[in-house]
Design an enzyme around this catalytic site. Structure first.
Site, PDB file in Angstrom:
ATOM      1  N   LYS A 261      38.793  47.388  38.330  1.00  0.00           N
ATOM      2  CA  LYS A 261      38.108  46.364  37.543  1.00  0.00           C
ATOM      3  C   LYS A 261      39.122  45.412  36.910  1.00  0.00           C
ATOM      4  O   LYS A 261      38.968  44.188  36.963  1.00  0.00           O
ATOM      5  CB  LYS A 261      37.265  47.049  36.464  1.00  0.00           C
TER       6      LYS A 261
ATOM      7  N   ARG B 229      35.635  48.858  28.452  1.00  0.00           N
ATOM      8  CA  ARG B 229      35.164  49.393  29.731  1.00  0.00           C
ATOM      9  C   ARG B 229      36.249  50.229  30.379  1.00  0.00           C
ATOM     10  O   ARG B 229      37.417  49.913  30.286  1.00  0.00           O
ATOM     11  CB  ARG B 229      34.820  48.224  30.688  1.00  0.00           C
TER      12      ARG B 229
ATOM     13  N   GLY C 274      30.882  58.865  36.405  1.00  0.00           N
ATOM     14  CA  GLY C 274      31.368  60.031  35.676  1.00  0.00           C
ATOM     15  C   GLY C 274      32.322  59.621  34.583  1.00  0.00           C
ATOM     16  O   GLY C 274      32.548  60.347  33.626  1.00  0.00           O
TER      17      GLY C 274
ATOM     18  N   MET D 269      33.579  56.989  31.399  1.00  0.00           N
ATOM     19  CA  MET D 269      32.840  56.549  30.218  1.00  0.00           C
ATOM     20  C   MET D 269      32.019  55.290  30.483  1.00  0.00           C
ATOM     21  O   MET D 269      32.465  54.391  31.184  1.00  0.00           O
ATOM     22  CB  MET D 269      33.803  56.268  29.073  1.00  0.00           C
TER      23      MET D 269
ATOM     24  N   ARG E 281      33.918  43.179  43.115  1.00  0.00           N
ATOM     25  CA  ARG E 281      34.536  44.228  43.944  1.00  0.00           C
ATOM     26  C   ARG E 281      33.926  44.145  45.335  1.00  0.00           C
ATOM     27  O   ARG E 281      32.856  43.561  45.497  1.00  0.00           O
ATOM     28  CB  ARG E 281      34.299  45.617  43.339  1.00  0.00           C
TER      29      ARG E 281
ATOM     30  N   HIS F 103      26.241  77.473  67.267  1.00  0.00           N
ATOM     31  CA  HIS F 103      25.818  77.139  68.624  1.00  0.00           C
ATOM     32  C   HIS F 103      24.807  75.997  68.598  1.00  0.00           C
ATOM     33  O   HIS F 103      24.953  74.999  69.305  1.00  0.00           O
ATOM     34  CB  HIS F 103      25.211  78.382  69.292  1.00  0.00           C
TER      35      HIS F 103
ATOM     36  N   SER G  59      44.624  70.808  77.568  1.00  0.00           N
ATOM     37  CA  SER G  59      43.541  70.271  76.754  1.00  0.00           C
ATOM     38  C   SER G  59      43.417  71.201  75.560  1.00  0.00           C
ATOM     39  O   SER G  59      43.246  72.412  75.726  1.00  0.00           O
ATOM     40  CB  SER G  59      42.248  70.257  77.569  1.00  0.00           C
TER      41      SER G  59
ATOM     42  N   ASN H  92      38.354  74.312  68.901  1.00  0.00           N
ATOM     43  CA  ASN H  92      37.363  75.218  68.290  1.00  0.00           C
ATOM     44  C   ASN H  92      37.911  76.637  68.294  1.00  0.00           C
ATOM     45  O   ASN H  92      37.985  77.297  67.254  1.00  0.00           O
ATOM     46  CB  ASN H  92      36.047  75.203  69.067  1.00  0.00           C
TER      47      ASN H  92
ATOM     48  N   CYS I 216      39.634  68.675  73.402  1.00  0.00           N
ATOM     49  CA  CYS I 216      38.232  68.758  73.785  1.00  0.00           C
ATOM     50  C   CYS I 216      37.411  69.566  72.790  1.00  0.00           C
ATOM     51  O   CYS I 216      36.251  69.845  73.009  1.00  0.00           O
ATOM     52  CB  CYS I 216      38.087  69.348  75.183  1.00  0.00           C
TER      53      CYS I 216
ATOM     54  N   TYR J 132      44.380  61.452  75.362  1.00  0.00           N
ATOM     55  CA  TYR J 132      42.962  61.144  75.180  1.00  0.00           C
ATOM     56  C   TYR J 132      42.304  62.130  74.211  1.00  0.00           C
ATOM     57  O   TYR J 132      42.852  63.201  73.940  1.00  0.00           O
ATOM     58  CB  TYR J 132      42.217  61.174  76.528  1.00  0.00           C
TER      59      TYR J 132
HETATM   60  P1  ADP Z   1      29.922  49.438  35.460  1.00  0.00           P
HETATM   61  O1  ADP Z   1      31.236  49.714  36.078  1.00  0.00           O
HETATM   62  O2  ADP Z   1      29.089  50.646  35.241  1.00  0.00           O
HETATM   63  O3  ADP Z   1      29.210  48.316  36.130  1.00  0.00           O
HETATM   64  P2  ADP Z   1      30.837  47.592  33.482  1.00  0.00           P
HETATM   65  O4  ADP Z   1      32.054  47.889  32.689  1.00  0.00           O
HETATM   66  O5  ADP Z   1      31.017  46.657  34.602  1.00  0.00           O
HETATM   67  O6  ADP Z   1      30.250  48.961  33.964  1.00  0.00           O
HETATM   68  O7  ADP Z   1      29.784  46.999  32.473  1.00  0.00           O
HETATM   69  C1  ADP Z   1      28.463  47.348  32.336  1.00  0.00           C
HETATM   70  C2  ADP Z   1      27.663  46.127  31.977  1.00  0.00           C
HETATM   71  O8  ADP Z   1      28.177  45.478  30.845  1.00  0.00           O
HETATM   72  C3  ADP Z   1      27.648  45.115  33.087  1.00  0.00           C
HETATM   73  O9  ADP Z   1      26.345  44.668  33.280  1.00  0.00           O
HETATM   74  C4  ADP Z   1      28.535  43.999  32.606  1.00  0.00           C
HETATM   75  O10 ADP Z   1      28.110  42.777  33.097  1.00  0.00           O
HETATM   76  C5  ADP Z   1      28.350  44.081  31.094  1.00  0.00           C
HETATM   77  N1  ADP Z   1      29.550  43.614  30.406  1.00  0.00           N
HETATM   78  C6  ADP Z   1      30.784  44.170  30.451  1.00  0.00           C
HETATM   79  N2  ADP Z   1      31.664  43.441  29.743  1.00  0.00           N
HETATM   80  C7  ADP Z   1      30.993  42.392  29.228  1.00  0.00           C
HETATM   81  C8  ADP Z   1      31.366  41.268  28.413  1.00  0.00           C
HETATM   82  N3  ADP Z   1      32.624  41.091  28.039  1.00  0.00           N
HETATM   83  N4  ADP Z   1      30.401  40.398  28.077  1.00  0.00           N
HETATM   84  C9  ADP Z   1      29.128  40.587  28.494  1.00  0.00           C
HETATM   85  N5  ADP Z   1      28.706  41.606  29.255  1.00  0.00           N
HETATM   86  C10 ADP Z   1      29.638  42.516  29.624  1.00  0.00           C
HETATM   87 MG    MG Z   2      30.145  46.811  36.470  1.00  0.00          MG
END
Ligand code: ADP
Ligand code: MG
Ligand code: MG
Length: 887
Positions: A28, A98, A107, A109, A354, A470, A779, A783, A846, A866
């Protein structure tokens, strides 16, 4: 010590490559810096490195003084860029905090938004924005999120309080809540926090910030994150980065909005913007399902017949900007992007990008389209598509729109979907299929005697057996969907009924299997057919240009050979001959041959089998004209062919004229305690040379006959199984050569052929140098080689392999993906020693591993000529071989 905090947005333009390195600043963070770097509107912020997370966790949860100083300086960067101060009573700066690891990782935060609000700054925000409702809405969101993800309080309490507040005021939706309503709710939220923690919600904004940073770091070691890492092969040493970013607000009224979008359709691959948005909303509202999101484009809204305006219609200016950003991002990343954005009072802000996840179909289309658009080259296109995902395209799949009544689940042993009537034995399956019925063969487990029923069935379900049982292996070879090891299935043969979970069923009832997920469903579920033309064909053509290894198939019927050729197979790598003997008409001769007490009797039986076997080879050679065909001489333990029931003995006695008692005594003599390590493979050839001689004769006669028809002759490769010593192979090669010469002089013509062996015993790998003095090709029968190297019976492994993989003893099921460390070493050794003796020795694989991309990459590395895979895996192997060559 290197820098641990990197700035992005505003005037920040770090030249340090670490600031764009996903391993340092997380996915990110790297993408936020990259977007800001190319001039896109990204709210300013900073990223704390993954290295700092690792250090923090190692040092027992202490922040270093250097980090505190760097964060303080970075906050000033945000403040000067935005022109607001963090904690300012009149016009406060708010931030989001974030997490962001090297790879996207559920998983970790959850994001905290609106950090920096307290009882004082909320008033300032109300005044500075001129919108008290917005300020109090933001504050209540913040208290709830922070309490949930940082303070560890149950979010239900907050949600319940909101529901009650709405009910009391007679509101239906959140948007009806007024400033005063939110303010009252904030009071209640504060009460909830104080009651639970014994102290008020933190009012110090710096304490809030460091609390959130700590929570992100700590979440790396949460149970959720650990489970996810284990399931996805992610190292625990990586750590997560923390992104702190100025807030922008999609909840500032009707000129504000938030949304998620893809630059192309992730389901179909179509070059059309795709996404959802919501007016006057923040953060997760779009995905959380609190309100129904609206369509992004006019076209998609109209197609869906939806009323609420698309963003294209409602906010044409911001949408225009967004569309320009889409184009820029695709140019920058040269891939389809998954984007999060917010519009604050008409102004567009980018919050994330991404490379987007996609279906197999979309992956193919995008790879081909982007190459034609000049966005990527052929090599990149080849590497973009996950070979295993092709599986989704090669078999009929269940209509994703259709309803499913799931009865139970087993292992996804062979992909594809099939519906049919439950049938509990192979003979009946064959009989009903001949009549034109669609049947699903349901067995506790299958054995070679069930082959005809498996072939006749649309799908196979077994209660026992793993991914390489099998049933699983044969089903994949035939391209039949199969669910194996479904332990919730119990069969009562006496009443011809079964139970799946707690549902009672009987023979004849309709069920549907999804071999790609392992689901077993009641009744009929409609399917959709695969398409192998268009983008699929184009990408395969590119893959063929770039791969070094040939791709062959494991097939033993003309039909399977034809399918494999259609999928691009360049020969047969393994033609097993034993299945040909199970045919009802032949089994009597086979049994006569085995149970015969003298040579004469045995030869009489073999004489009956010879023309049949010759016809088998003839048909296969015709289909495989011009290509190499590796035929493995008889391999399985003899007892697999023996009669079991009294009636079978009686019938056989009648047919071949030997008394039942004699037959039974002879069968008892052949009993083995451990057949897989017993009288099988080349040991049969050594003790009953007449059998291999008959097979060799059938094969050479067929090859000469096909060659005589004109056209291209096949190139038979006669393969001797289970060789451990040079001497075994030498004896049998002499027999094969003698037989060939005899046939050639009878026919007055010759065909080219080779004699070689399977390497499937550790001793054979060790002695490969000597064995190559005799054998012209190896060959790798991985398995058996896996079975014999690990000392694990693959038919019994299902019971403990699961826990073994879960506890990381094996990274993956070694019967599915080659144990490169162990078994791979033997392969490598045999390759070296074999080549040292015979530089032009032909080398292939094989085992089931020949269709597994990770194993194929290994084959490329050790320089095999192969790989051979079951017909439906041939395209997967072609693509994987190309990727391995390009790696
Ligand atoms: P995830 O990886 O679960 O998508 P994010 O960190 O991308 O979590 O954020 C979750 C939500 O919070 C997203 O919808 C994102 O657009 C919003 N968000 C994150 N940072 C900001 C920010 N600086 N201003 C407004 N919205 C934000
Ligand atoms: Mg996001
Ligand atoms: Mg074997």
């Amino acid at each position: 010590m290197s820098k641990q905090v990197y700035l992005f947005g505003g005037t920040a333009r770090s030249q340090d490559p670490r600031s764009r390195d996903k391993t340092i600043v997380g996915g990110k963070g790297a993408n936020l810096a990259e977007m800001a770097g190319i001039g896109l509107p990204v709210p300013p912020g900073f990223t704390i490195t993954t290295e700092e997370c690792v250090r923090y966790l190692a040092e027992g949860g202490e922040f270093s003084d250097e980090l505190k100083a760097e964060v303080a300086a970075a906050l000033v960067h945000i403040e000067t860029t935005v022109g607001k101060k963090f904690g300012d009573a009149a016009d406060p700066l708010l931030v989001s905090v974030r997490s962001g690891a090297r790879v996207s990782m559920p998983g970790m935060m959850d994001t905290v938004l609106n950090l920096g609000l307290n009882d004082v700054t909320v008033q300032g925000l109300a005044t500075s924005s001129g919108d008290a409702r917005f300020a109090w809405d933001s504050y209540r969101r913040f208290i709830q999120m922070y309490s949930d993800v940082v303070l560890g309080l149950d979010h239900h309490q907050f949600e319940d309080a909101l529901e009650i507040a709405k009910e009391d005021s007679g509101y239906y939706a959140d948007v009806e809540m007024q400033a005063e309503d939110w303010q009252v709710l904030v009071g209640q939220y504060n009460g909830i926090v104080e009651a639970a923690l014994g102290h008020p919600f933190p009012q110090d904004v710096h304490e809030q910030l460091w609390g959130a940073i700590r929570a992100v770091f700590d979440s790396w070691d949460s149970d959720r994150a650990k489970v996810y890492r284990r399931l996805n092969d992610i190292s625990g040493d990586w750590g997560t980065a923390v992104n702190v970013q100025a807030m922008v607000f999609g909840n500032m009224g009707d000129t504000s909005a938030t949304g998620v979008a893809f630059t192309r359709d992730p389901a179909t691959g179509e070059k059309a913007y795709y996404g959802e948005w919501l007016v006057n909303a923040q953060g997760e509202d779009v995905v959380a399902g609190i309100r129904t999101p609206q369509y992004l484009t006019k076209a998609s809204r109209e197609r869906a017949g939806a009323k609420p305006l698309s963003m294209e219609e409602a906010m044409p200016a911001a949408f225009g900007e967004l569309a320009a950003v889409f184009e820029l991002l695709e140019q920058q990343y040269r891939d389809m992007q998954d984007i999060e954005f917010t519009v604050e009072r008409g102004h567009l802000w980018m919050l994330q990008t991404r490379s987007g996840k996609r279906t197999a179909k979309a992956a193919l289309k995008m790879a081909v389209d982007m190459t034609h658009e000049g966005l990527i080259d052929e090599r990149t296109a080849i590497c973009r598509v996950d070979p295993m995902a092709l599986d989704q395209l090669l078999h009929p799949t269940l209509d994703p729109e259709a309803a499913r009544d799931v009865l139970g689940k087993g292992l996804p042993a062979s992909p594809g979907a099939a519906s049919g009537a439950i049938v509990l034995d192979a003979d009946l399956a064959e009989k009903l299929a001949e009549r034109g019925d669609a049947v699903i063969l349901v067995r506790v487990e299958t054995s070679p005697e069930d082959i005809h029923g498996m072939h006749a069935a649309k799908g196979i379900l077994t209660a026992r057996g793993g991914m390489t049982s099998h049933a699983a292996v044969v089903a994949r070879g035939m391209g039949r969907p199969c669910v194996s090891g479904a332990s919730s299935v119990s069969i009562d043969m006496a009443s011809r009924t079964l139970k799946i979970g707690n549902r009672a069923l009987k023979e004849g009832d309709l069920i549907t299997l999804d071999g790609s997920t392992g689901e077993i469903m009641a009744g009929y579920v409609p399917t959709i057919e695969p398409e192998l033309v268009g983008d699929f064909g184009v990408l395969m053509g590119w893959a063929d240009r770039h791969r070094r290894m040939k791709v062959r198939t494991n097939a033993e019927t003309p039909a399977d050979c034809r399918t494999a050729r259609q999928f691009g197979a360049e020969g047969v790598g393994l033609c097993r001959t034993e299945h040909m003997f199970f045919d009802a008409a032949r089994i009597a001769s086979v049994r006569q041959m085995i149970l015969a007490e003298d040579d004469g009797n045995r030869r009489a039986a073999l004489a009956k089998l010879l023309p049949e076997q010759r016809a088998d080879f003839h048909a296969i050679f015709e289909v495989m004209a011009g290509l190499p065909v590796t035929v493995r001489l008889l391999d399985p333990p003899l007892h697999e062919f023996l009669p079991h029931a009294d009636a079978e003995f009686a019938e056989l006695s009648e047919t071949i004229g030997i008394g039942v008692d004699t037959l039974k005594r002879r069968a008892a003599e052949l009993h083995e305690f451990n057949p897989m390590l017993g009288h099988r493979g080349c040991r049969l050839g050594i003790t009953f040379p007449e059998i291999y001689e008959m097979q060799a004769r059938a094969l050479f006669e067929a090859a000469c006959d096909v060659a005589a028809q004109g056209g291209e002759a096949p190139v038979p490769e006669v393969m001797v199984p289970l060789v451990a010593t040079r001497k075994e192979l030498a004896i049998l090669k002499a027999l094969i050569d003698r037989t060939a010469e005899a046939v050639f002089s009878e026919k007055g013509a010759r065909v080219a052929y080779h004699v070689g062996t399977m390497i499937e015993l550790p001793r054979a790998a060790l002695m490969a140098g000597e064995i190559a003095e005799v054998g012209e090709f190896f060959s790798f029968g991985t398995n058996d080689l896996t079975q014999t190297t690990l000392g694990v019976s693959r038919d019994d492994a299902a019971r403990f392999l699961g826990p073994y993989v879960e506890q990381g003893i094996f990274p993956r099921d070694p019967f599915v993906s080659l144990d490169i460390e162990g078994v791979g070493q033997l392969v490598e050794m045999a390759v070296e020693r074999g080549r040292a003796t015979r530089p032009d020795i032909k080398l292939g694989i094989c085992g089931e591993h020949g269709g597994d991309p990770a194993s194929i990459a290994f084959c490329e590395k050790v320089g095999l000529d192969y790989v051979s895979a079951s017909p439906y895996r041939v395209p997967i192997a072609r693509l994987a071989a190309a990727q391995a060559a390009l790696a």
